[in-house]
Design an enzyme around this catalytic site. Sequence first.
Site, PDB file in Angstrom:
ATOM      1  N   LEU A  33     138.698   7.119   1.477  1.00 45.33           N
ATOM      2  CA  LEU A  33     137.615   7.537   0.580  1.00 45.33           C
ATOM      3  C   LEU A  33     136.609   6.426   0.313  1.00 45.33           C
ATOM      4  O   LEU A  33     136.962   5.252   0.214  1.00 45.33           O
ATOM      5  CB  LEU A  33     138.184   8.010  -0.763  1.00 45.33           C
ATOM      6  CG  LEU A  33     139.109   9.219  -0.746  1.00 45.33           C
ATOM      7  CD1 LEU A  33     139.388   9.682  -2.188  1.00 45.33           C
ATOM      8  CD2 LEU A  33     138.554  10.363   0.076  1.00 45.33           C
ATOM      9  N   HIS A  34     135.350   6.851   0.209  1.00 50.40           N
ATOM     10  CA  HIS A  34     134.264   5.944  -0.174  1.00 50.40           C
ATOM     11  C   HIS A  34     133.352   6.684  -1.147  1.00 50.40           C
ATOM     12  O   HIS A  34     133.651   7.839  -1.510  1.00 50.40           O
ATOM     13  CB  HIS A  34     133.514   5.452   1.074  1.00 50.40           C
ATOM     14  CG  HIS A  34     133.093   6.561   1.999  1.00 50.40           C
ATOM     15  ND1 HIS A  34     132.171   7.519   1.647  1.00 50.40           N
ATOM     16  CD2 HIS A  34     133.497   6.894   3.265  1.00 50.40           C
ATOM     17  CE1 HIS A  34     131.997   8.367   2.636  1.00 50.40           C
ATOM     18  NE2 HIS A  34     132.802   8.021   3.635  1.00 50.40           N
ATOM     19  N   GLY A  36     130.709   8.241  -0.792  1.00 49.18           N
ATOM     20  CA  GLY A  36     130.248   9.549  -0.326  1.00 49.18           C
ATOM     21  C   GLY A  36     131.215  10.643  -0.763  1.00 49.18           C
ATOM     22  O   GLY A  36     130.817  11.674  -1.320  1.00 49.18           O
ATOM     23  N   HIS A  37     132.514  10.406  -0.518  1.00 51.59           N
ATOM     24  CA  HIS A  37     133.521  11.376  -0.964  1.00 51.59           C
ATOM     25  C   HIS A  37     133.480  11.514  -2.483  1.00 51.59           C
ATOM     26  O   HIS A  37     133.614  12.612  -3.020  1.00 51.59           O
ATOM     27  CB  HIS A  37     134.923  10.912  -0.553  1.00 51.59           C
ATOM     28  CG  HIS A  37     135.130  10.771   0.927  1.00 51.59           C
ATOM     29  ND1 HIS A  37     135.232   9.544   1.543  1.00 51.59           N
ATOM     30  CD2 HIS A  37     135.266  11.698   1.912  1.00 51.59           C
ATOM     31  CE1 HIS A  37     135.438   9.727   2.841  1.00 51.59           C
ATOM     32  NE2 HIS A  37     135.447  11.024   3.100  1.00 51.59           N
ATOM     33  N   GLN A 152     125.937  16.290   3.260  1.00 46.00           N
ATOM     34  CA  GLN A 152     124.762  16.382   4.145  1.00 46.00           C
ATOM     35  C   GLN A 152     124.867  15.365   5.277  1.00 46.00           C
ATOM     36  O   GLN A 152     124.276  15.527   6.340  1.00 46.00           O
ATOM     37  CB  GLN A 152     123.485  16.150   3.318  1.00 46.00           C
ATOM     38  CG  GLN A 152     122.195  16.072   4.114  1.00 46.00           C
ATOM     39  CD  GLN A 152     121.833  17.371   4.820  1.00 46.00           C
ATOM     40  OE1 GLN A 152     122.297  18.447   4.429  1.00 46.00           O
ATOM     41  NE2 GLN A 152     121.031  17.283   5.862  1.00 46.00           N
ATOM     42  N   GLN A 157     127.929  20.016  10.641  1.00 48.99           N
ATOM     43  CA  GLN A 157     129.204  20.546  10.159  1.00 48.99           C
ATOM     44  C   GLN A 157     128.969  21.489   8.980  1.00 48.99           C
ATOM     45  O   GLN A 157     129.569  22.576   8.901  1.00 48.99           O
ATOM     46  CB  GLN A 157     130.110  19.389   9.743  1.00 48.99           C
ATOM     47  CG  GLN A 157     131.358  19.799   9.004  1.00 48.99           C
ATOM     48  CD  GLN A 157     132.271  18.622   8.740  1.00 48.99           C
ATOM     49  OE1 GLN A 157     132.995  18.181   9.624  1.00 48.99           O
ATOM     50  NE2 GLN A 157     132.238  18.093   7.533  1.00 48.99           N
ATOM     51  N   ARG A 191     134.198   5.696   9.250  1.00 50.38           N
ATOM     52  CA  ARG A 191     134.122   5.027  10.556  1.00 50.38           C
ATOM     53  C   ARG A 191     133.354   3.701  10.492  1.00 50.38           C
ATOM     54  O   ARG A 191     133.403   2.929  11.453  1.00 50.38           O
ATOM     55  CB  ARG A 191     133.504   5.960  11.599  1.00 50.38           C
ATOM     56  CG  ARG A 191     134.411   7.122  11.955  1.00 50.38           C
ATOM     57  CD  ARG A 191     133.885   7.931  13.110  1.00 50.38           C
ATOM     58  NE  ARG A 191     134.937   8.743  13.717  1.00 50.38           N
ATOM     59  CZ  ARG A 191     135.289   9.962  13.315  1.00 50.38           C
ATOM     60  NH1 ARG A 191     134.670  10.522  12.296  1.00 50.38           N
ATOM     61  NH2 ARG A 191     136.270  10.619  13.910  1.00 50.38           N
TER      62      ARG A 191
HETATM   63  P1  AMP Z   1     135.401  12.999   6.138  1.00 54.51           P
HETATM   64  O1  AMP Z   1     136.515  12.439   5.286  1.00 54.51           O
HETATM   65  O2  AMP Z   1     134.644  11.958   6.884  1.00 54.51           O
HETATM   66  O3  AMP Z   1     135.841  14.178   6.975  1.00 54.51           O
HETATM   67  O4  AMP Z   1     134.344  13.584   5.106  1.00 54.51           O
HETATM   68  C1  AMP Z   1     134.729  14.506   4.107  1.00 54.51           C
HETATM   69  C2  AMP Z   1     133.486  15.066   3.461  1.00 54.51           C
HETATM   70  O5  AMP Z   1     132.738  14.003   2.892  1.00 54.51           O
HETATM   71  C3  AMP Z   1     132.562  15.769   4.461  1.00 54.51           C
HETATM   72  O6  AMP Z   1     132.036  16.946   3.853  1.00 54.51           O
HETATM   73  C4  AMP Z   1     131.491  14.734   4.696  1.00 54.51           C
HETATM   74  O7  AMP Z   1     130.243  15.301   5.061  1.00 54.51           O
HETATM   75  C5  AMP Z   1     131.406  14.085   3.338  1.00 54.51           C
HETATM   76  N1  AMP Z   1     130.807  12.751   3.449  1.00 54.51           N
HETATM   77  C6  AMP Z   1     131.166  11.755   4.291  1.00 54.51           C
HETATM   78  N2  AMP Z   1     130.349  10.687   4.159  1.00 54.51           N
HETATM   79  C7  AMP Z   1     129.434  11.029   3.222  1.00 54.51           C
HETATM   80  C8  AMP Z   1     128.308  10.361   2.640  1.00 54.51           C
HETATM   81  N3  AMP Z   1     127.966   9.129   3.003  1.00 54.51           N
HETATM   82  N4  AMP Z   1     127.594  11.021   1.699  1.00 54.51           N
HETATM   83  C9  AMP Z   1     127.923  12.283   1.328  1.00 54.51           C
HETATM   84  N5  AMP Z   1     128.981  12.958   1.828  1.00 54.51           N
HETATM   85  C10 AMP Z   1     129.726  12.347   2.762  1.00 54.51           C
END
Ligand code: AMP
Length: 293
Positions: A33-34, A36-37, A152, A157, A191
């Site tokens: 998690l970061h 964004g999550h 976004q 996706q 990533r």
């Molecule tokens: P992931 O864990 O990479 O599969 O991402 C899980 C959710 O978090 C997905 O809906 C991504 O689009 C969203 N997400 C990932 N990175 C960001 C970000 N920098 N800003 C906003 N949402 C994000």
Amino acid sequence: MKLVRAKAQLRDELAGAHGRGETIGLVPTMGALHEGHLALLAAARERCDVVVMSLFVNPAQFRPEEDLDAYPRDPERDAELARGAGVDVLFAPAVDEIYPEGFATAVEVGGPLTSVLDADPERRGRGHFSGVTTVVAKLFNMVEPDLAFFGQKDAQQALVVERMARDLDFAIEIVVVPTVRAPDGLALSSRNAYLSAADRPRAAALSRALVAAERAAQGGSGLAEALAAARGELEAAAIEPEYLEARDAETLAATDNFNGRPVLLALAARIGPARLIDNLVITPPDRVAGPGD
Ligand code: AMP
């Protein structure tokens, strides 16, 4: 916060909330998690009575040459962050809980949304998105949320999931949350952990490229010029994109001019071992189309 590993336990945990007619929000993640999550979780917390976060590194959306085992994982830290963000139920199943022996079904969105950009057969391919929609459909059935939150950052996706929800009559509102960025503009991504210290500053050129295109568009340039501005920023950082494309932001249809509809500028690039994606939706001010548009 309840940590739940089994589907049956997840259903039990949510039965009360469903019975009381509470609003349930689902935030699917692959962990690491970061911020964004956390933005997705904050949006869910604001709109829902009960927030469910799933943490599942979904093998079905990795290509054979992508290293599933190398994907960053830190479940304890994730649980702490989820708790801090107000998650009520953290669903972290094992792979065989989601894909038990004999599992043989896939949910696949067809059409242009899954044939272009990342879904191009030369790139991640349609199989990537079928991996996503299959697991998301399963999560929708397991949680039966009222709202589900996506970033976004992964614009294609989000469109594919919206299409699936509409086509399969999931009565779920798909909420798309704006991309969260580092101070230098780099879109946060699990990533990014693959970037070396030397490559990390170079990676900021991806968002600089998108902003350069946006500025050009806002300054009255046509799409070709805006794309050239973006390409210039990438070249300056010695980045050869896997793709840099402009498409209709809703249908992903090819577009070669600004025609009043929002345009999705999307790019992917490999920087060292990291394959990064980013995008920006550009809505240029009204203008009279000129030659070269
Ligand atoms: P992931 O864990 O990479 O599969 O991402 C899980 C959710 O978090 C997905 O809906 C991504 O689009 C969203 N997400 C990932 N990175 C960001 C970000 N920098 N800003 C906003 N949402 C994000």
